[in-house]
Design a protein around this motif. Structure first.
Motif, PDB file in Angstrom:
ATOM      1  N   ALA A  63       0.976  -1.068   0.317  1.00 45.93           N
ATOM      2  CA  ALA A  63       0.158  -0.279  -0.284  1.00 45.93           C
ATOM      3  C   ALA A  63       0.615   1.168  -0.196  1.00 45.93           C
ATOM      4  O   ALA A  63       0.038   2.655  -0.837  1.00 45.93           O
ATOM      5  CB  ALA A  63      -0.633   0.284   1.220  1.00 45.93           C
ATOM      6  N   THR A  64       2.165   1.207   0.742  1.00 48.56           N
ATOM      7  CA  THR A  64       3.137   1.979   0.832  1.00 48.56           C
ATOM      8  C   THR A  64       3.877   2.647  -0.482  1.00 48.56           C
ATOM      9  O   THR A  64       3.902   3.645  -0.985  1.00 48.56           O
ATOM     10  CB  THR A  64       4.008   2.061   2.082  1.00 48.56           C
ATOM     11  OG1 THR A  64       3.603   1.801   3.232  1.00 48.56           O
ATOM     12  CG2 THR A  64       5.194   3.637   2.250  1.00 48.56           C
ATOM     13  N   GLU A  65       3.470   1.412  -0.809  1.00 43.96           N
ATOM     14  CA  GLU A  65       4.620   1.541  -2.627  1.00 43.96           C
ATOM     15  C   GLU A  65       4.026   2.059  -3.502  1.00 43.96           C
ATOM     16  O   GLU A  65       4.038   3.254  -4.354  1.00 43.96           O
ATOM     17  CB  GLU A  65       4.983   0.717  -3.286  1.00 43.96           C
ATOM     18  CG  GLU A  65       5.839   0.637  -4.820  1.00 43.96           C
ATOM     19  CD  GLU A  65       6.554  -0.699  -5.131  1.00 43.96           C
ATOM     20  OE1 GLU A  65       6.093  -1.789  -6.329  1.00 43.96           O
ATOM     21  OE2 GLU A  65       6.829  -1.656  -3.740  1.00 43.96           O
ATOM     22  N   ASP A  66       2.918   1.606  -3.751  1.00 41.45           N
ATOM     23  CA  ASP A  66       1.380   2.288  -4.595  1.00 41.45           C
ATOM     24  C   ASP A  66       0.959   2.977  -4.375  1.00 41.45           C
ATOM     25  O   ASP A  66       0.897   3.918  -5.392  1.00 41.45           O
ATOM     26  CB  ASP A  66      -0.247   1.552  -4.104  1.00 41.45           C
ATOM     27  CG  ASP A  66       0.217  -0.111  -5.124  1.00 41.45           C
ATOM     28  OD1 ASP A  66       0.977  -0.653  -5.617  1.00 41.45           O
ATOM     29  OD2 ASP A  66      -0.756  -1.332  -4.443  1.00 41.45           O
ATOM     30  N   ALA A  67       1.429   4.243  -2.641  1.00 44.76           N
ATOM     31  CA  ALA A  67       0.728   4.955  -2.487  1.00 44.76           C
ATOM     32  C   ALA A  67       1.693   6.218  -2.934  1.00 44.76           C
ATOM     33  O   ALA A  67       1.951   7.216  -3.667  1.00 44.76           O
ATOM     34  CB  ALA A  67       0.661   5.756  -0.946  1.00 44.76           C
ATOM     35  N   LEU A  68       3.374   5.970  -3.135  1.00 41.34           N
ATOM     36  CA  LEU A  68       3.797   6.663  -3.643  1.00 41.34           C
ATOM     37  C   LEU A  68       4.055   6.802  -4.815  1.00 41.34           C
ATOM     38  O   LEU A  68       4.466   7.898  -5.564  1.00 41.34           O
ATOM     39  CB  LEU A  68       5.199   5.318  -3.195  1.00 41.34           C
ATOM     40  CG  LEU A  68       6.379   6.503  -4.011  1.00 41.34           C
ATOM     41  CD1 LEU A  68       7.110   7.965  -3.209  1.00 41.34           C
ATOM     42  CD2 LEU A  68       8.132   5.555  -3.642  1.00 41.34           C
TER      43      LEU A  68
END
Length: 226
Positions: A63-68
């Motif tokens: 989720a963190t990578e997708d948000a970045l």
């Protein structure tokens, strides 16, 4: 507060500053660090909530990578593999807020059991806490990963009640996120909201039991002075 036997802390934004990645973002994209960090964090939260609603769980790292990816695409910035890896790794080494180590030590001195209850994965929680040298402060590092749904769902908060083995009314929940404090209050935790930025609490039918300016104010609450 004599009935409080344990404290569960949120991790991101409560104990650790999610915007401590600004310098790394600035290094990758000069002059854009704060802007990237704000959008990145907001999308990270939105993606956890939306995935919970859709029952499409992924790990917090994903989720963190997708948000970045969203943040850089939204700002029309090129995100290559090197930068993506470096910035996602920075999220595993966030900096604690200055008052946190001493405040945790004071809680331990009172004989209270302490836990982190976070939307982070076991790996991300351990990485952040170990990087700051704070692992010994906690009895439990609790991730939502086993229940595969993010806070503010009840199943997430139930992890703390189960781990501590005491009734939820005896567990103080501490968070700087208004939505998180609201969910915890609905679950039945007495709740302290850390309001470092003079923000406005959410209008969702609950209010925190205590509103504090920082974690160092928690001592007064525990001494019945809050």
């Amino acid at each position: 507060m004599n009935h409080i036997k344990a404290i569960a802390f949120d991790l991101y934004g409560t104990l650790f500053d999610v915007h401590s990645v600004v310098d790394q973002c600035d290094e990758a994209y000069p002059g854009r660090g704060r802007e990237i960090s704000i959008i990145w964090r907001q999308k990270q939260l939105e993606y956890t909530w939306l995935r919970s609603l859709m029952d499409r769980y992924v790990t917090f790292e994903q989720a963190t990578e997708d948000a970045l990816r969203y943040a850089t695409r939204h700002l029309k910035l090129d995100l290559n593999d090197r930068i993506r890896t470096a910035l996602c790794n920075a999220y595993l080494k966030l900096q604690p807020f200055p008052e946190v180590p001493h405040a945790l030590s004071q809680c331990r001195q009172r004989g209270l059991k302490l836990a982190i209850l976070s939307n982070g994965s076991p790996h991300s929680i351990a990485s952040v806490v170990d990087s700051a040298g704070l692992r010994d402060c906690f009895d439990h590092l609790l991730s939502v990963d086993p229940v595969r749904i993010y806070k503010p769902h009840d199943r997430a908060y139930d992890l703390a009640e189960t781990a501590f083995g005491v009734a939820r009314g005896s567990i103080l929940f501490v968070s700087s996120n208004g939505w998180d404090a609201t969910g915890a209050r609905y679950f039945g935790f007495p709740t302290a909201w850390i309001n470092r930025g003079d923000n406005t609490f959410e209008e969702m039918g609950q209010k925190p039991d205590w509103t504090l300016r920082g974690l160092d104010d928690l001592s007064a609450v525990l001494d019945n002075r809050g």
